[in-house]
Design an enzyme around this catalytic site. Structure first.
Site: not given
Ligand code: PGA
Ligand code: ZN
Length: 429
Positions: A45, A158, A166-167, A208, A245, A289, A316, A341, A369-371, A392
Site C-alpha cells: 500500500s 495485506h 489494513q492493520e 505481516e 492503520d 494511522e 504514512d 520508513k 517495516h514494509r509489508s 511497528k
C-alpha cells in the site's frame, strides 16, 4: 588518503522478499577489511509520493518485478562514484547517491538501489568503528527501546480478509520493559489464535503475520482483540491498547470512502470521521494511522482538530517520510505523528532528517517495516538510535517480522541497566 573506513568495493544481488518478489541485497567492503550487507524492503500500500522503487519491467521475469537493472548499477556507476569515499561520512555518501541519481524521486537509479547502498555503508562504518549499529548511529544516548505495535489482524491490501482496515495492532502500554511488552503481545496473539480456532475461523496469516479471518466487520475485529487481551490475562486499555492503520487510500473512491468489504458501506469524510469517533469512544484505541486518503489533507486536518488531543494521528502515505510533506503537515496541523520508513525516502540521512523535523515540532515518530520484508533488522537499530519510542514490525509471527523484534530483545540485554522503556501514549490516558 585512504583510511580503514574508506569504501573499497560494492556488490549487489537479487534476492527474494517475504512475498517472493525480487529485492536487492547490497554488500559494502571497506579498506580496513570491515564489510556489511543490507537488504531492502518493499511496500504494497505504497504512497503516491514515495521515492521510486526501480523494477526491470521484463514481463518474462517475476512478472516484471526483477531488480537486475538496479543490481547492475550498484556494481557499476554507484560503485564507481563511491569507491574511495569514507563510509563514516554518511551525509557525504548519501549526497553523492542523490546527486548521481539526479531526479527528485530517485527514479533513475531507484530508491531500492540507493537505500541498499546507504544502509550497507552505514553498517560497514559501524563495523569499522567496532560499535553496534544503534550506538554508531545514535551515540551513547541511544538507549530507549520502542513501544512495539504488533499488527495481529491483517486486512486491506495485506490479506484477503473481510477487513477494510489494513492493520489492527496491539500496543502493550502497561509493560515496564520491552521484553515484557513482547511477552504480553505474544500471549495475546496466542489467545487470538485460540479464539479463532474455537470459532472455526481461519488461522492463516496475512503479509505481516497477523491473522486474516472472515469477520463480520472492522468492529468485530476490535471486539476479538479485546476478548483476546482479557483471555490472555491483561486489561484492555491499561495493559494493552490498540492502534489501527486503515490505510484509507486503499478504500478511497471518488472523493469518498468505500468500506463495503466489511459491510459498512460508503461514507463521506464527515461520516468516516464520525466512525473513528465512535471507535475511539468504544474501544481502547490510542493511535490511528492514515485514517484518510493521502490526498485528503482536509480529512487529516479535521481529524487532528477533533481527536488529536485524545489519540495519536499518524501520517504514512500522506507524508512518505519526506521533510517537504512533514513540514507542510506540521504547518497545517494535519497529524501529530509520522510513520518513518527508510525506503519511502531512500537514504539513511534523509530518514534521520525526517525524524529530527518531527521531533522539533513535538511530533511522535513510529519507525515501520514494509509489508514485503527480509530478515534485515536495520530498522530495529535505527529505532533505538533515533530514540523514536515506537516501532511497528508486524505480528510476533513470520521470521522477517521476528528478526526486528528479536534484534530489539538482544539490544535490550546488551544495554542492560541503561535500557529505557516508556509508554509514549501516556499523555492520551
Ligand atoms: P506497506 O504497508 O508496507 O504495504 O506500505 C505498511 C503501512 O501501510 O504502514
Ligand atoms: Zn500505513
Amino acid at each position: 588518503m585512504t583510511t580503514p573506513s574508506t569504501i573499497r568495493s560494492l556488490d549487489a544481488l537479487e534476492i527474494l522478499d517475504s512475498r517472493g518478489h525480487p529485492t536487492l541485497e547490497v554488500h559494502v567492503t571497506l579498506d580496513g577489511g570491515a564489510s556489511a550487507t543490507a537488504a531492502v524492503p518493499s511496500g504494497a500500500s505504497t504512497g503516491a509520493n514515495e521515492a521510486v522503487e526501480r523494477r526491470d519491467r521484463d514481463p518474462m521475469r517475476y512478472g516484471g518485478l526483477g531488480v537486475l537493472g538496479a543490481v547492475t548499477d550498484v556494481r557499476g556507476q554507484i560503485a564507481d562514484a563511491l569507491r574511495g569515499q569514507d563510509a563514516i561520512d554518511r551525509a557525504g555518501i548519501d549526497r553523492t547517491l542523490c546527486a548521481l541519481d539526479g531526479t527528485p524521486n530517485k527514479s533513475r537509479l531507484g530508491a531500492n538501489a540507493i537505500l541498499g547502498v546507504s544502509m550497507a555503508a552505514t553498517r560497514a562504518a559501524a563495523a569499522a568503528t567496532g560499535r553496534p549499529l544503534y550506538a554508531h548511529l545514535g551515540g551513547d544516548a541511544a538507549s530507549l527501546l520502542p513501544m512495539p505495535c504488533l499488527n495481529v489482524l491483517n486486512g486491506g491490501r495485506h490479506a484477503d480478509s473481510s477487513l477494510d482496515v489494513q492493520e489492527f495492532m496491539l500496543v502493550p502500554v502497561g509493560a515496564s520493559t520491552f521484553s515484557r511488552a513482547m511477552r504480553a503481545a505474544a500471549e495475546t496473539y496466542a489467545a487470538i489464535r485460540e479464539i479463532l480456532r474455537a470459532r472455526d475461523l481461519s488461522t492463516a496469516v496475512g503479509d505481516e503475520g497477523g491473522f486474516a479471518p472472515a469477520l463480520d466487520d472492522n468492529e468485530a475485529a476490535l471486539a476479538l482483540i479485546v476478548e483476546a487481551i482479557e483471555r490472555a490475562g491483561y486489561r484492555p486499555g491499561e495493559d494493552i491498547a490498540i492502534a489501527i492503520d486503515p490505510a484509507a487510500t486503499s478504500f478511497a473512491v471518488d472523493g469518498g470512502y468505500d468500506l463495503s468489504r466489511s459491510r459498512t458501506g460508503r461514507l463521506d469524510r464527515i461520516g468516516l470521521l464520525a466512525l473513528y469517533d465512535r471507535w475511539v469512544g468504544r474501544w481502547p484505541i490510542v493511535s490511528i494511522e492514515d485514517g484518510f486518503a493521502e490526498d485528503d489533507w482536509n480529512g487529516f486536518v479535521a481529524q487532528t482538530a477533533a481527536q488529536g488531543d485524545r489519540i495519536q494521528i499518524v501520517g504514512d502515505d500522506l507524508l512518505v517520510t519526506n521533510t517537504r510533506f512533514i513540514g507542510d503537515a506540521i504547518a497545517r496541523k494535519a497529524c501529530n505523528a509520522a510513520l518513518i520508513k527508510l525506503n519511502q525516502i531512500g537514504t539513511v540521512s534523509e530518514t534521520v532528517a525526517a525524524v529530527e523535523l518531527c521531533r522539533s515540532a513535538g511530533w511522535a515518530t513510529m519507525v515501520s517495516h514494509r509489508s514485503g520484508e527480509t530478515t534485515d533488522a536495520f530498522m530495529a537499530d535505527f529505532t533505538v538510535a533515533m530514540g523514536s519510542g515506537q516501532m511497528k514490525a508486524g505480528s510476533p509471527c513470520r521470521g522477517e517480522r521476528l528478526a526486528k523484534y528479536n534484534r530489539l530483545l538482544a539490544i535490550e540485554v546488551e544495554l542492560g541497566s541503561r535500557a529505557r522503556f516508556e509508554n509514549p501514549f501516556k499523555k492520551y490516558a
